[in-house]
Design a protein around this motif. Structure first.
Motif, PDB file in Angstrom:
ATOM      1  N   UNK A 367       0.834  -1.208   0.000  1.00 34.90           N
ATOM      2  CA  UNK A 367       0.000   0.000   0.000  1.00 34.90           C
ATOM      3  C   UNK A 367       0.864   1.250   0.000  1.00 34.90           C
ATOM      4  N   UNK A 368       1.929   1.236   0.787  1.00 37.52           N
ATOM      5  CA  UNK A 368       2.849   2.380   0.816  1.00 37.52           C
ATOM      6  C   UNK A 368       3.543   2.559  -0.539  1.00 37.52           C
ATOM      7  N   UNK A 369       3.980   1.444  -1.127  1.00 30.62           N
ATOM      8  CA  UNK A 369       4.654   1.526  -2.435  1.00 30.62           C
ATOM      9  C   UNK A 369       3.698   2.012  -3.516  1.00 30.62           C
ATOM     10  N   UNK A 370       2.474   1.469  -3.516  1.00 37.59           N
ATOM     11  CA  UNK A 370       1.501   1.874  -4.534  1.00 37.59           C
ATOM     12  C   UNK A 370       1.097   3.334  -4.351  1.00 37.59           C
ATOM     13  N   UNK A 371       1.105   3.810  -3.120  1.00 34.65           N
ATOM     14  CA  UNK A 371       0.760   5.218  -2.860  1.00 34.65           C
ATOM     15  C   UNK A 371       1.806   6.168  -3.426  1.00 34.65           C
ATOM     16  N   UNK A 377      -6.805   8.201  -3.933  1.00 38.44           N
ATOM     17  CA  UNK A 377      -7.192   8.195  -2.531  1.00 38.44           C
ATOM     18  C   UNK A 377      -6.623   6.972  -1.821  1.00 38.44           C
ATOM     19  N   UNK A 378      -6.313   7.147  -0.543  1.00 44.43           N
ATOM     20  CA  UNK A 378      -5.694   6.065   0.226  1.00 44.43           C
ATOM     21  C   UNK A 378      -6.583   4.827   0.273  1.00 44.43           C
ATOM     22  N   UNK A 379      -7.883   5.021   0.527  1.00 43.81           N
ATOM     23  CA  UNK A 379      -8.783   3.875   0.637  1.00 43.81           C
ATOM     24  C   UNK A 379      -8.854   3.101  -0.670  1.00 43.81           C
ATOM     25  N   UNK A 380      -8.814   3.810  -1.805  1.00 48.43           N
ATOM     26  CA  UNK A 380      -8.841   3.140  -3.103  1.00 48.43           C
ATOM     27  C   UNK A 380      -7.594   2.282  -3.292  1.00 48.43           C
ATOM     28  N   UNK A 381      -6.444   2.802  -2.866  1.00 52.77           N
ATOM     29  CA  UNK A 381      -5.184   2.068  -2.992  1.00 52.77           C
ATOM     30  C   UNK A 381      -5.163   0.871  -2.048  1.00 52.77           C
ATOM     31  N   UNK A 382      -5.584   1.083  -0.796  1.00 49.88           N
ATOM     32  CA  UNK A 382      -5.651  -0.018   0.168  1.00 49.88           C
ATOM     33  C   UNK A 382      -6.597  -1.100  -0.323  1.00 49.88           C
ATOM     34  N   UNK A 383      -7.718  -0.697  -0.889  1.00 48.54           N
ATOM     35  CA  UNK A 383      -8.710  -1.638  -1.417  1.00 48.54           C
ATOM     36  C   UNK A 383      -8.090  -2.479  -2.534  1.00 48.54           C
ATOM     37  N   UNK A 384      -7.364  -1.833  -3.446  1.00 45.84           N
ATOM     38  CA  UNK A 384      -6.744  -2.536  -4.579  1.00 45.84           C
ATOM     39  C   UNK A 384      -5.709  -3.549  -4.114  1.00 45.84           C
TER      40      UNK A 384
END
Length: 447
Positions: A367-371, A377-384
């Motif tokens: 999640x940190x790398x994808x961010x 948005x953070x929630x969208x990235x965490x969800x993915x």
């Protein structure tokens, strides 16, 4: 060179990792062929690699629409990869060996033991036979039911084809669909037959083949459900019902999802969205339009996932149950974790904690790398990321927008999620010898 290859193939986890990687590369190469795609321009290798990984790891995340981008031949390649990935390539290889009446070696039995997450190799070949029979039988029934329903909306040939594709995809918890325009089952949100058949396929695929075998054998009065089956069935049932109730409450008035639906349709939609994050990736409402509380609930469900020995991913329901049992035991001042009047070995509790922390660390890191590479948005990235790790396939709309770096991160998460973090660790790490001594006991303050 021969000794080097022999040392690499000596470990069952390494065989699984290399086997899955080889099939993914083969599938990616086949999808690049002109007969596999509808576009005149050859697709980029990163996109075919992403699709092949998603199919073999039975995830369902896609960077292009499966129903319109790929030809029938391309879709059949994807479907074949889903079947191989869901049952496991060693299951398929063993099936061919049995058909050719070839003896299954000890090493092959050990690899099968690792693939099905079994504690011993006893009865492993019988389990393989049951896996194939159960899977094909359930998929056939699902395909027939889907085809009958789809015949009211499309020509017979197309209905049969879509029935087979979606039955195989849903049972293997892959989440791929060929409805077109990333629609999944949105057009059938209020259809009882489509929703019930889809949910049954997903649930049966997610319970695990050991549980299915137990349920079939329960007809024998001398046989009882194992502790494993009791834990899987009870926790799966609890998560489905609890999730449906919470989603029903959260989305009841949401005008972009369940708000416009009738009361019965809302119940169907709530149960579908409760079942699907347990690694299926099918949706009957727009996931991106759900309220943030619902989306975060789906993240939790995707992290928990399906059950051991199934076509699903996540940390697994048994792992989650062992952790809950450990917490309850600690709160009550008990030394043992007890489930259905059986005491869990301490080793099992440690393994559950290890799997969970490994998975949690992987999701956080990814999640940190994808961010850093995706401006979303953070929630969208965490969800993915969680969807990829849990081999779920649900998305809030980020998959098609991923950069090359983002696709690589998600590919790795799908691969790790399908094999399991511990299997990958055992494959990469050196073999540890037996400890000849134990350190002196120390004490620290906890809490």
């Amino acid at each position: 060179m021969r000794n080097f290859l022999r040392s690499i193939l000596a470990s069952p986890p390494r065989i699984l990792v290399l086997g899955f990687a080889a099939i993914i590369l083969l599938g990616a190469g086949l999808l690049m062929m002109p007969f596999a795609h509808t576009q005149d321009v050859t697709p980029r290798f990163i996109d075919t690699l992403f699709t092949a990984t998603s199919a073999i790891c039975v995830t369902g995340l896609v960077v292009v629409d499966t129903g319109t981008y790929w030809t029938t031949a391309g879709q059949l390649i994807i479907l074949s990869m889903i079947q191989i990935g869901g049952l496991g390539f060693m299951t398929m290889a063993t099936l061919f060996a049995i058909a050719l009446k070839r003896r299954i070696s000890l090493k092959e039995r050990l690899v099968l033991q690792e693939a099905f997450n079994q504690t011993s190799i006893e009865g492993i070949i019988r389990l393989v036979r049951k896996v194939v029979i159960y899977a094909l039988s359930i998929e056939l029934i699902g395909a027939i039911l889907f085809a009958i329903r789809f015949m009211f909306d499309m020509p017979t040939g197309e209905a049969i084809y879509k029935g087979v594709f979606h039955a195989v995809s849903f049972f293997n918890n892959a989440g791929f669909d060929i409805m077109g325009d990333y629609r999944s089952l949105v057009d059938y949100v209020g259809d009882p037959m489509v929703n019930i058949v889809a949910m049954l396929l997903i649930i049966l695929g997610g319970l695990g083949f050991v549980v299915l075998a137990d349920l079939v054998d329960i007809r024998n009065p001398k046989r009882k459900l194992s502790l494993h089956s009791k834990v899987v069935l009870s926790m799966s049932g609890f998560l489905i019902v609890a999730g449906a109730v919470i989603i029903f409450i959260f989305e009841y008035t949401n005008g972009r999802t369940m708000g416009p639906l009738g009361f019965g349709e809302k119940i169907l939609a709530a149960f579908m969205q409760s079942v699907t994050p347990r690694t299926a990736g099918v949706n009957s409402v727009d996931i991106g339009a759900l309220r943030q509380a619902t989306q975060f609930l789906l993240v939790i469900f995707m992290f928990i996932g399906a059950s051991p020995g199934s076509t699903g991913g996540g940390i697994k329901t048994t792992t989650f149950t062992a952790l809950i049992g450990a917490v309850i035991a600690m709160v009550r001042g008990k030394e043992d974790v007890v489930l259905f009047k059986y005491r869990l070995a301490q080793e099992r509790v440690y393994k559950a904690l290890t799997v969970t922390l490994f998975a949690f660390g992987l999701v956080i890191t990814a999640t940190m790398l994808l961010s850093t590479v995706e401006d979303q948005r953070f929630l969208m990235i965490l969800f993915e990321v969680t969807s990829a790790f849990g081999t779920v396939g649900l998305s809030m709309g980020l998959t098609a927008q991923l950069s090359v770096a983002g696709k690589i991160i998600i590919i790795l998460m799908m691969f790790i999620g399908r094999l399991g973090p511990l299997t990958l660790t055992y494959a990469i790490g050196p073999k540890q010898g037996r400890m000849l001594y134990r350190n002196a006991e120390g004490k620290i303050i906890i809490g």
